[in-house]
Design a protein around this motif. Structure first.
Motif, PDB file in Angstrom:
ATOM      1  N   ILE A 152      21.276 -97.891  46.823  1.00 53.40           N
ATOM      2  CA  ILE A 152      21.341 -96.471  46.488  1.00 53.40           C
ATOM      3  C   ILE A 152      19.976 -95.815  46.702  1.00 53.40           C
ATOM      4  CG2 ILE A 152      21.575 -94.819  44.572  1.00 53.40           C
ATOM      5  CD1 ILE A 152      23.652 -96.682  43.347  1.00 53.40           C
ATOM      6  N   VAL A 153      19.973 -94.677  47.396  1.00 54.02           N
ATOM      7  CA  VAL A 153      18.792 -93.825  47.427  1.00 54.02           C
ATOM      8  C   VAL A 153      19.206 -92.431  46.971  1.00 54.02           C
ATOM      9  CG1 VAL A 153      17.541 -95.110  49.194  1.00 54.02           C
ATOM     10  CG2 VAL A 153      19.100 -93.268  49.884  1.00 54.02           C
ATOM     11  N   VAL A 154      18.219 -91.665  46.493  1.00 49.85           N
ATOM     12  CA  VAL A 154      18.500 -90.313  46.010  1.00 49.85           C
ATOM     13  C   VAL A 154      17.803 -89.308  46.908  1.00 49.85           C
ATOM     14  CG1 VAL A 154      18.926 -90.984  43.631  1.00 49.85           C
ATOM     15  CG2 VAL A 154      16.594 -90.411  44.341  1.00 49.85           C
ATOM     16  N   GLU A 155      18.396 -88.123  46.982  1.00 45.79           N
ATOM     17  CA  GLU A 155      17.922 -87.093  47.895  1.00 45.79           C
ATOM     18  C   GLU A 155      18.352 -85.728  47.364  1.00 45.79           C
ATOM     19  OE1 GLU A 155      20.011 -88.958  51.371  1.00 45.79           O
ATOM     20  OE2 GLU A 155      21.471 -87.378  51.034  1.00 45.79           O
ATOM     21  N   GLU A 185      15.017 -94.715  38.436  1.00 45.51           N
ATOM     22  CA  GLU A 185      13.940 -94.126  39.222  1.00 45.51           C
ATOM     23  C   GLU A 185      13.141 -95.205  39.939  1.00 45.51           C
ATOM     24  OE1 GLU A 185       9.874 -91.762  38.092  1.00 45.51           O
ATOM     25  OE2 GLU A 185      11.739 -90.963  37.245  1.00 45.51           O
ATOM     26  N   ARG A 186      12.857 -96.290  39.247  1.00 46.23           N
ATOM     27  CA  ARG A 186      12.122 -97.401  39.856  1.00 46.23           C
ATOM     28  C   ARG A 186      12.928 -98.033  40.979  1.00 46.23           C
ATOM     29  NH1 ARG A 186      12.273-102.590  40.110  1.00 46.23           N
ATOM     30  NH2 ARG A 186      14.048-102.744  38.667  1.00 46.23           N
ATOM     31  N   ILE A 187      14.209 -98.231  40.739  1.00 46.79           N
ATOM     32  CA  ILE A 187      15.069 -98.883  41.733  1.00 46.79           C
ATOM     33  C   ILE A 187      15.157 -98.051  43.006  1.00 46.79           C
ATOM     34  CG2 ILE A 187      17.481 -99.465  42.240  1.00 46.79           C
ATOM     35  CD1 ILE A 187      17.693-100.341  39.258  1.00 46.79           C
ATOM     36  N   VAL A 188      15.422 -96.755  42.865  1.00 49.56           N
ATOM     37  CA  VAL A 188      15.599 -95.942  44.074  1.00 49.56           C
ATOM     38  C   VAL A 188      14.273 -95.727  44.807  1.00 49.56           C
ATOM     39  CG1 VAL A 188      17.716 -94.848  43.280  1.00 49.56           C
ATOM     40  CG2 VAL A 188      15.522 -93.752  42.770  1.00 49.56           C
ATOM     41  N   TRP A 189      13.164 -95.779  44.093  1.00 44.30           N
ATOM     42  CA  TRP A 189      11.851 -95.732  44.737  1.00 44.30           C
ATOM     43  C   TRP A 189      11.681 -96.955  45.649  1.00 44.30           C
ATOM     44  CZ3 TRP A 189       7.585 -92.516  45.017  1.00 44.30           C
ATOM     45  CH2 TRP A 189       6.394 -93.090  45.464  1.00 44.30           C
ATOM     46  N   GLU A 190      11.958 -98.118  45.096  1.00 45.20           N
ATOM     47  CA  GLU A 190      11.812 -99.350  45.882  1.00 45.20           C
ATOM     48  C   GLU A 190      12.806 -99.386  47.040  1.00 45.20           C
ATOM     49  OE1 GLU A 190      12.178-102.516  43.065  1.00 45.20           O
ATOM     50  OE2 GLU A 190      10.210-102.128  42.161  1.00 45.20           O
ATOM     51  N   GLY A 206      13.983 -96.791  48.672  1.00 46.59           N
ATOM     52  CA  GLY A 206      13.486 -95.868  49.691  1.00 46.59           C
ATOM     53  C   GLY A 206      12.369 -96.474  50.516  1.00 46.59           C
ATOM     54  N   LEU A 207      11.473 -97.171  49.850  1.00 47.76           N
ATOM     55  CA  LEU A 207      10.381 -97.828  50.577  1.00 47.76           C
ATOM     56  C   LEU A 207      10.934 -98.859  51.553  1.00 47.76           C
ATOM     57  CD1 LEU A 207       7.696 -98.536  47.805  1.00 47.76           C
ATOM     58  CD2 LEU A 207       7.787 -96.619  49.402  1.00 47.76           C
ATOM     59  N   ARG A 208      11.923 -99.602  51.092  1.00 53.77           N
ATOM     60  CA  ARG A 208      12.504-100.649  51.943  1.00 53.77           C
ATOM     61  C   ARG A 208      13.279-100.040  53.105  1.00 53.77           C
ATOM     62  NH1 ARG A 208      14.362-103.008  47.984  1.00 53.77           N
ATOM     63  NH2 ARG A 208      16.572-102.422  48.115  1.00 53.77           N
ATOM     64  N   PHE A 225      12.899 -97.152  54.624  1.00 48.93           N
ATOM     65  CA  PHE A 225      12.048 -96.517  55.633  1.00 48.93           C
ATOM     66  C   PHE A 225      10.820 -97.353  56.003  1.00 48.93           C
ATOM     67  CE2 PHE A 225      14.288 -92.760  53.813  1.00 48.93           C
ATOM     68  CZ  PHE A 225      14.964 -92.415  54.966  1.00 48.93           C
ATOM     69  N   ARG A 226      10.815 -98.602  55.530  1.00 48.82           N
ATOM     70  CA  ARG A 226       9.768 -99.562  55.903  1.00 48.82           C
ATOM     71  C   ARG A 226       8.373 -99.039  55.564  1.00 48.82           C
ATOM     72  NH1 ARG A 226      12.416-100.940  61.856  1.00 48.82           N
ATOM     73  NH2 ARG A 226      14.513-101.370  61.077  1.00 48.82           N
ATOM     74  N   LEU A 227       8.268 -98.498  54.359  1.00 50.35           N
ATOM     75  CA  LEU A 227       7.000 -97.943  53.892  1.00 50.35           C
ATOM     76  C   LEU A 227       6.284 -98.864  52.910  1.00 50.35           C
ATOM     77  CD1 LEU A 227       8.022 -94.210  53.411  1.00 50.35           C
ATOM     78  CD2 LEU A 227       6.433 -95.133  55.109  1.00 50.35           C
ATOM     79  N   GLU A 228       6.854-100.041  52.665  1.00 51.56           N
ATOM     80  CA  GLU A 228       6.172-100.976  51.770  1.00 51.56           C
ATOM     81  C   GLU A 228       4.811-101.336  52.341  1.00 51.56           C
ATOM     82  OE1 GLU A 228       9.625-103.344  52.326  1.00 51.56           O
ATOM     83  OE2 GLU A 228       9.973-103.529  50.166  1.00 51.56           O
ATOM     84  N   GLY A 229       3.787-101.206  51.525  1.00 55.11           N
ATOM     85  CA  GLY A 229       2.430-101.493  51.964  1.00 55.11           C
ATOM     86  C   GLY A 229       1.746-100.344  52.682  1.00 55.11           C
ATOM     87  N   LYS A 230       2.480 -99.230  52.894  1.00 53.37           N
ATOM     88  CA  LYS A 230       1.898 -98.068  53.587  1.00 53.37           C
ATOM     89  C   LYS A 230       1.585 -96.924  52.645  1.00 53.37           C
ATOM     90  CE  LYS A 230       4.239 -98.931  57.998  1.00 53.37           C
ATOM     91  NZ  LYS A 230       5.126 -98.323  59.050  1.00 53.37           N
ATOM     92  N   VAL A 231       2.080 -96.993  51.408  1.00 48.72           N
ATOM     93  CA  VAL A 231       1.868 -95.898  50.461  1.00 48.72           C
ATOM     94  C   VAL A 231       1.280 -96.440  49.166  1.00 48.72           C
ATOM     95  CG1 VAL A 231       3.713 -94.486  51.419  1.00 48.72           C
ATOM     96  CG2 VAL A 231       4.243 -96.079  49.573  1.00 48.72           C
TER      97      VAL A 231
END
Length: 257
Positions: A197-200, A240-245, A247-249, A251-257
Motif C-alpha cells: 500500500i502507498v498513499v497519495e 505512516e511508517r509502513i507507507v513511507w517505507e 514508497g521508498l521501495r 521508487f527505489r529511493l532507499e539510501g537516496k533520501v
C-alpha cells in the motif's frame, strides 16, 4: 513523515502559491513527494520542480487523456527526461475510457505499451492510470512481466487488486477512501497486504473528507492514512511508517533520501 507518492504540483492550480506550499511541506510532516508528468511539457515541469526542491522527485510520461498525437519525438523526449537523476518512474501512463472525448482506445493502448517498453528498457517502475479500463489495463501490464509499479488511485475490484499484488504491483490509495460511498476502494484495501500500500493525494484533485471539494495538497494525507490504518487494524503512526517505507521501495529511493 508522510510520503505523497502522487501529486501534480506542476498544475496551474498551484500557480499563486507553489513555492510557498512546496517549501513548507517538510516542516508540516510531508517528507517526500513524487510529481508525475502527463505530457512532455508537464514532465519537464515536474523535473524542474524536483531539481529545485530536494524532497520532490519526478515521474515522466504521457497520460492517456493527453496522448492524442503522441509521436516518436514525444517518446524520445520522455526517454531523455527519464534519464534525469531526479526522475524515478515512467508515469502517469495508462488507459482512461471514462471520457468519450478521450483519444481512441486502441491509440491509448498503443501509447501505453510504448511507454511500458520504455520502462522495461530503462528498468524503471511505472505509475499506471486506470479509469474504467480495468480489464485492458491488467491485460496489458501482464504483457510486460518485467515491469512493476503502482496502480495509482486504485479503483478496480478486490479480485483485480489481489491479482496485481501477486504480480508484484503496489496499489495507491487517495482521498476517495474517506468518502461515504468508498466501499469498493476499502474492499480493495482489505485484500492488499500492508507492504503493498502507498498513499497519495493526486493533488490538486480528490481532497479527502473533511476537505472534499477544496483544492487538495499533501498536508491532507493524514486523513487517508488514518482511514487506512483503521481499516487495517494498525495505528496511524504505524501506517505512516509502513507507507513511507513502501514508497521508498517502490521508487527505489532507499539510501537516496
Amino acid at each position: 513523515m508522510i510520503f505523497d507518492t502522487h501529486a501534480h504540483y506542476d498544475a496551474s492550480a498551484f500557480e499563486k502559491d507553489r513555492d510557498e506550499l512546496l517549501s513548507s511541506l517538510p516542516r508540516r510532516g510531508v517528507g517526500l513527494v513524487v510529481d508525475p508528468g502527463c505530457t512532455v511539457e508537464s514532465s519537464r515541469a515536474a523535473v524542474a520542480l524536483a531539481e529545485r526542491y530536494p524532497h520532490v522527485w519526478a515521474a515522466v510520461g504521457i497520460h492517456p487523456e493527453d496522448c492524442a498525437g503522441a509521436s516518436e519525438a514525444d517518446f524520445q523526449a520522455i526517454r531523455a527526461l527519464a534519464e534525469h537523476p531526479r526522475a524515478v518512474a515512467i508515469g502517469e501512463i495508462g488507459l482512461d475510457y471514462y471520457w468519450e472525448q478521450n483519444p481512441p482506445r486502441e491509440f491509448q493502448q498503443t501509447v501505453f505499451r510504448r511507454q511500458l517498453v520504455l520502462a522495461r528498457e530503462l528498468d524503471m517502475p511505472v505509475i499506471v492510470h486506470d479509469r474504467e479500463a480495468h480489464g485492458d489495463s491488467l491485460a496489458i501490464v501482464k504483457e510486460f512481466p518485467e515491469v512493476r509499479g503502482v496502480f495509482h488511485c486504485y479503483s478496480g475490484s478486490p479480485e483485480m487488486a489481489a491479482e496485481l499484488v501477486k504480480l508484484g504491483w503496489y496499489l495507491g490509495f487517495d482521498g476517495p477512501v474517506t468518502y461515504k460511498n468508498a466501499r469498493r476502494a476499502l474492499e480493495a484495501a482489505d485484500v492488499t497486504p500492508l507492504d503493498r500500500i502507498v498513499v497519495e493525494t493526486d493533488s490538486p484533485y480528490m481532497s479527502p473528507v473533511p476537505n472534499r471539494g477544496k483544492r487538495n495538497d499533501s498536508t491532507n494525507l493524514p486523513y487517508v492514512v488514518e482511514k487506512l490504518a483503521e481499516r487495517k487494524g494498525v495505528s496511524p503512526e504505524e501506517m505512516e511508517r509502513i507507507v513511507w517505507e513502501n514508497g521508498l521501495r517502490l521508487f527505489r529511493l532507499e539510501g537516496k533520501v
